[in-house]
Design a protein around this motif. Structure first.
Motif, PDB file in Angstrom:
ATOM      1  N   PHE A 101       2.205 -39.710  10.265  1.00  0.00           N
ATOM      2  CA  PHE A 101       3.518 -39.071  10.198  1.00  0.00           C
ATOM      3  C   PHE A 101       4.700 -40.033  10.262  1.00  0.00           C
ATOM      4  O   PHE A 101       5.836 -39.624  10.049  1.00  0.00           O
ATOM      5  CB  PHE A 101       3.642 -38.042  11.330  1.00  0.00           C
ATOM      6  CG  PHE A 101       2.598 -36.970  11.275  1.00  0.00           C
ATOM      7  CD1 PHE A 101       2.731 -35.897  10.406  1.00  0.00           C
ATOM      8  CD2 PHE A 101       1.466 -37.029  12.072  1.00  0.00           C
ATOM      9  CE1 PHE A 101       1.760 -34.900  10.338  1.00  0.00           C
ATOM     10  CE2 PHE A 101       0.493 -36.044  12.015  1.00  0.00           C
ATOM     11  CZ  PHE A 101       0.635 -34.981  11.145  1.00  0.00           C
ATOM     12  N   GLY A 102       4.450 -41.298  10.568  1.00  0.00           N
ATOM     13  CA  GLY A 102       5.520 -42.290  10.563  1.00  0.00           C
ATOM     14  C   GLY A 102       6.181 -42.491  11.914  1.00  0.00           C
ATOM     15  O   GLY A 102       6.115 -41.649  12.807  1.00  0.00           O
ATOM     16  N   HIS A 103       6.839 -43.647  12.048  1.00  0.00           N
ATOM     17  CA  HIS A 103       7.469 -44.016  13.307  1.00  0.00           C
ATOM     18  C   HIS A 103       8.588 -43.063  13.706  1.00  0.00           C
ATOM     19  O   HIS A 103       8.706 -42.677  14.865  1.00  0.00           O
ATOM     20  CB  HIS A 103       8.017 -45.446  13.214  1.00  0.00           C
ATOM     21  CG  HIS A 103       6.955 -46.496  13.149  1.00  0.00           C
ATOM     22  ND1 HIS A 103       6.396 -46.897  11.958  1.00  0.00           N
ATOM     23  CD2 HIS A 103       6.335 -47.208  14.123  1.00  0.00           C
ATOM     24  CE1 HIS A 103       5.481 -47.817  12.194  1.00  0.00           C
ATOM     25  NE2 HIS A 103       5.417 -48.030  13.496  1.00  0.00           N
ATOM     26  N   ARG A 104       9.434 -42.701  12.735  1.00  0.00           N
ATOM     27  CA  ARG A 104      10.591 -41.866  13.077  1.00  0.00           C
ATOM     28  C   ARG A 104      10.159 -40.549  13.710  1.00  0.00           C
ATOM     29  O   ARG A 104      10.702 -40.146  14.744  1.00  0.00           O
ATOM     30  CB  ARG A 104      11.445 -41.594  11.839  1.00  0.00           C
ATOM     31  CG  ARG A 104      12.478 -40.481  12.036  1.00  0.00           C
ATOM     32  CD  ARG A 104      13.277 -40.221  10.794  1.00  0.00           C
ATOM     33  NE  ARG A 104      14.292 -41.238  10.620  1.00  0.00           N
ATOM     34  CZ  ARG A 104      15.472 -41.225  11.248  1.00  0.00           C
ATOM     35  NH1 ARG A 104      15.752 -40.248  12.095  1.00  0.00           N
ATOM     36  NH2 ARG A 104      16.350 -42.167  11.046  1.00  0.00           N
ATOM     37  N   ARG A 105       9.204 -39.865  13.097  1.00  0.00           N
ATOM     38  CA  ARG A 105       8.833 -38.541  13.597  1.00  0.00           C
ATOM     39  C   ARG A 105       8.203 -38.640  14.982  1.00  0.00           C
ATOM     40  O   ARG A 105       8.487 -37.820  15.866  1.00  0.00           O
ATOM     41  CB  ARG A 105       7.878 -37.852  12.624  1.00  0.00           C
ATOM     42  CG  ARG A 105       7.540 -36.430  13.047  1.00  0.00           C
ATOM     43  CD  ARG A 105       6.832 -35.675  11.955  1.00  0.00           C
ATOM     44  NE  ARG A 105       6.446 -34.345  12.432  1.00  0.00           N
ATOM     45  CZ  ARG A 105       5.753 -33.465  11.727  1.00  0.00           C
ATOM     46  NH1 ARG A 105       5.380 -33.763  10.482  1.00  0.00           N
ATOM     47  NH2 ARG A 105       5.436 -32.287  12.227  1.00  0.00           N
ATOM     48  N   LEU A 134       3.844 -49.671  17.020  1.00  0.00           N
ATOM     49  CA  LEU A 134       2.654 -50.330  16.488  1.00  0.00           C
ATOM     50  C   LEU A 134       2.688 -50.382  14.958  1.00  0.00           C
ATOM     51  O   LEU A 134       3.207 -49.474  14.296  1.00  0.00           O
ATOM     52  CB  LEU A 134       1.400 -49.568  16.925  1.00  0.00           C
ATOM     53  CG  LEU A 134       0.975 -49.685  18.388  1.00  0.00           C
ATOM     54  CD1 LEU A 134      -0.152 -48.695  18.665  1.00  0.00           C
ATOM     55  CD2 LEU A 134       0.523 -51.104  18.715  1.00  0.00           C
ATOM     56  N   SER A 135       2.109 -51.443  14.410  1.00  0.00           N
ATOM     57  CA  SER A 135       1.929 -51.509  12.962  1.00  0.00           C
ATOM     58  C   SER A 135       0.923 -50.448  12.532  1.00  0.00           C
ATOM     59  O   SER A 135       0.059 -50.028  13.307  1.00  0.00           O
ATOM     60  CB  SER A 135       1.424 -52.893  12.562  1.00  0.00           C
ATOM     61  OG  SER A 135       2.349 -53.894  12.936  1.00  0.00           O
ATOM     62  N   LEU A 136       1.027 -50.035  11.275  1.00  0.00           N
ATOM     63  CA  LEU A 136       0.158 -48.978  10.754  1.00  0.00           C
ATOM     64  C   LEU A 136      -1.147 -49.597  10.257  1.00  0.00           C
ATOM     65  O   LEU A 136      -1.175 -50.281   9.227  1.00  0.00           O
ATOM     66  CB  LEU A 136       0.869 -48.220   9.628  1.00  0.00           C
ATOM     67  CG  LEU A 136       2.243 -47.648   9.999  1.00  0.00           C
ATOM     68  CD1 LEU A 136       2.824 -46.864   8.827  1.00  0.00           C
ATOM     69  CD2 LEU A 136       2.159 -46.784  11.249  1.00  0.00           C
TER      70      LEU A 136
END
Length: 223
Positions: A101-105, A134-136
């Motif tokens: 879902f990504g960092h922002r969410r 964390l990196s994806l």
């Protein structure tokens, strides 16, 4: 975590002052249900793995093999991360949510817990925030409805401002223990209207009756 949102090592937090294991087990049960996993509720034994341990092991297999996560799964993962009593194991819920879902969410959801949750949820959100940059690295874990990528830099700034206010105004010891290690204590990290709160936060920490908080602030101010 550093000012730019990167994770950094720090001394281990002391144990929580409240036993929240039952709440976490319920949150973990929601994750298991939403993902459609089968974790047998076998009779517990003193020398065998508990249901929680078996559920954690099942989740590790899911993340390794890949999964498509729904919005319901996002909510369940974040709730489990916030209520997880272990500040290392909660990564198991934060990392797949970040990848799908990504960092922002993820960071926005943790910020909402910090602002409006109960005190145990605020403390848990701070513990989970530690992993939120964390990196994806889970390419096989994705969202059912992907959104555009966003680094969430503005959410990080909002987190620091909210966390500073929370540390100063919330006297709950677990909240202060968990918020402090992630909190920049330099005025340059904040807009001018928050500079007095930085000084107040340092003064509160240095005179606090909790040994961990007193020790931690000297480590941070000295960096």
């Amino acid at each position: 975590m550093t000012e730019d949102g990167r994770t950094a090592g720090f001394m281990a937090l002391p144990g929580r002052t409240e036993d929240r294991r039952e709440v976490f087990a319920g949150a973990l049960g929601d994750v298991v249900r939403v993902l459609g996993l089968e974790v047998a509720a076998e009779p517990e034994s003193a020398d065998g793995p508990t249901w929680v341990h078996r559920a954690r092991a099942a989740l590790r297999e899911v993340w390794r093999d890949g999964a498509v996560l729904s919005d319901e799964a996002f909510d369940a993962l974040l709730r489990a991360a916030v209520h997880d009593p272990d500040p290392s194991f909660n990564r198991q819920f934060v990392e797949p949510a970040l990848n799908a879902f990504g960092h922002r969410r993820v960071q926005a959801a943790l910020l909402a817990y910090l602002r409006t949750g109960t005190d145990p949820e605020r403390a848990g959100a701070a513990r989970a925030w530690y992993w939120s940059a964390l990196s994806l690295r889970m390419p096989l874990v994705r969202a059912e409805h992907p959104a555009a990528a966003d680094d969430g830099a503005d959410v990080v700034k909002e987190w620091y401002a909210a966390a500073l206010r929370e540390f100063v105004h919330n006297e709950h010891v677990d909240v202060r223990r968990c918020v402090l290690p992630l909190l920049p204590l330099r005025k340059s990290s904040y807009p001018p209207e928050l500079h007095d709160l930085v000084e107040e936060a340092v003064a509160i920490a240095r005179s606090h009756p909790d040994e961990y908080i007193r020790h931690r602030v000297e480590h941070q101010v000295g960096d």
